[in-house]
Scaffold this active site. Structure first.
Site, PDB file in Angstrom:
ATOM      1  N   CYS A  18       0.860  -1.255   0.061  1.00  0.00           N
ATOM      2  CA  CYS A  18      -0.109   0.065   0.136  1.00  0.00           C
ATOM      3  C   CYS A  18       0.864   1.228  -0.017  1.00  0.00           C
ATOM      4  O   CYS A  18       1.991   1.135   0.086  1.00  0.00           O
ATOM      5  CB  CYS A  18      -1.109  -0.097   1.134  1.00  0.00           C
ATOM      6  SG  CYS A  18      -0.423   0.163   2.868  1.00  0.00           S
ATOM      7  N   CYS A  28      -1.998   1.362  -4.251  1.00  0.00           N
ATOM      8  CA  CYS A  28      -0.928   1.920  -4.846  1.00  0.00           C
ATOM      9  C   CYS A  28      -0.742   2.295  -6.123  1.00  0.00           C
ATOM     10  O   CYS A  28       0.348   2.974  -6.544  1.00  0.00           O
ATOM     11  CB  CYS A  28       0.215   1.087  -4.283  1.00  0.00           C
ATOM     12  SG  CYS A  28       0.491  -0.513  -5.064  1.00  0.00           S
ATOM     13  N   CYS A  45       3.766  -0.364  -8.540  1.00  0.00           N
ATOM     14  CA  CYS A  45       4.023  -1.447  -8.479  1.00  0.00           C
ATOM     15  C   CYS A  45       4.783  -2.060  -9.735  1.00  0.00           C
ATOM     16  O   CYS A  45       4.239  -2.202 -10.824  1.00  0.00           O
ATOM     17  CB  CYS A  45       3.002  -2.499  -7.804  1.00  0.00           C
ATOM     18  SG  CYS A  45       3.502  -4.245  -7.355  1.00  0.00           S
TER      19      CYS A  45
END
Length: 136
Positions: free
Chosen positions: A11, A85, A89
């Site tokens: 997160c 997020c 990523c």
């Protein structure tokens, strides 16, 4: 997937959702799953309300520290669970990705954080049943 599956929870601040998820996965898998957590912009400390909510269910995450998300940690994971997020990523072929839409506990009261905690627990139980089907 390796003999001992690895799961990474991501997160933004690595201070609430991902820490609670890692705490549940660590406790409920009883060491059968390698657990990582990280954030794209880690906070200075774990959200104290998340710590309190986890203590209520017997899981202590007070010693955890928010960590920065690294490509190596993602690549070394079998499953990467993102929690708001966005696209930060890194993507690696062969890694399973899931995005869990969860309320951000930052700035929320204990009642809201309990709801997030309980939602996370249910998702962790489902994921564990997939990762360790013979043990579930």
């Amino acid at each position: 997937m390796s003999q001992r599956p690895s799961v990474m929870f991501v997160c933004v601040h690595n201070a609430g959702r991902s820490q609670m998820a890692a705490g549940f996965m660590t406790a409920l898998s009883q060491g059968q799953v390698e657990v990582r957590s990280a954030g794209s912009a880690p906070a200075d400390q774990i959200n104290p309300v998340a710590v309190e909510a986890m203590k209520e269910v017997g899981i202590d995450i007070t010693a955890n520290k928010p960590k920065i998300l690294t490509p190596d940690a993602v690549e070394a994971s079998d499953v990467v669970i993102t929690m708001g997020c966005g696209d930060v990523c890194p993507y690696f072929p062969g890694v399973r990705y899931e995005d869990w839409e969860l309320t951000d506990p930052a700035g929320q009261g204990i009642e809201t954080v309990r709801q997030v905690r309980d939602d996370i627990r249910g998702r962790i139980e489902g994921l564990l049943a997939e990762l360790l089907p013979a043990k579930a």
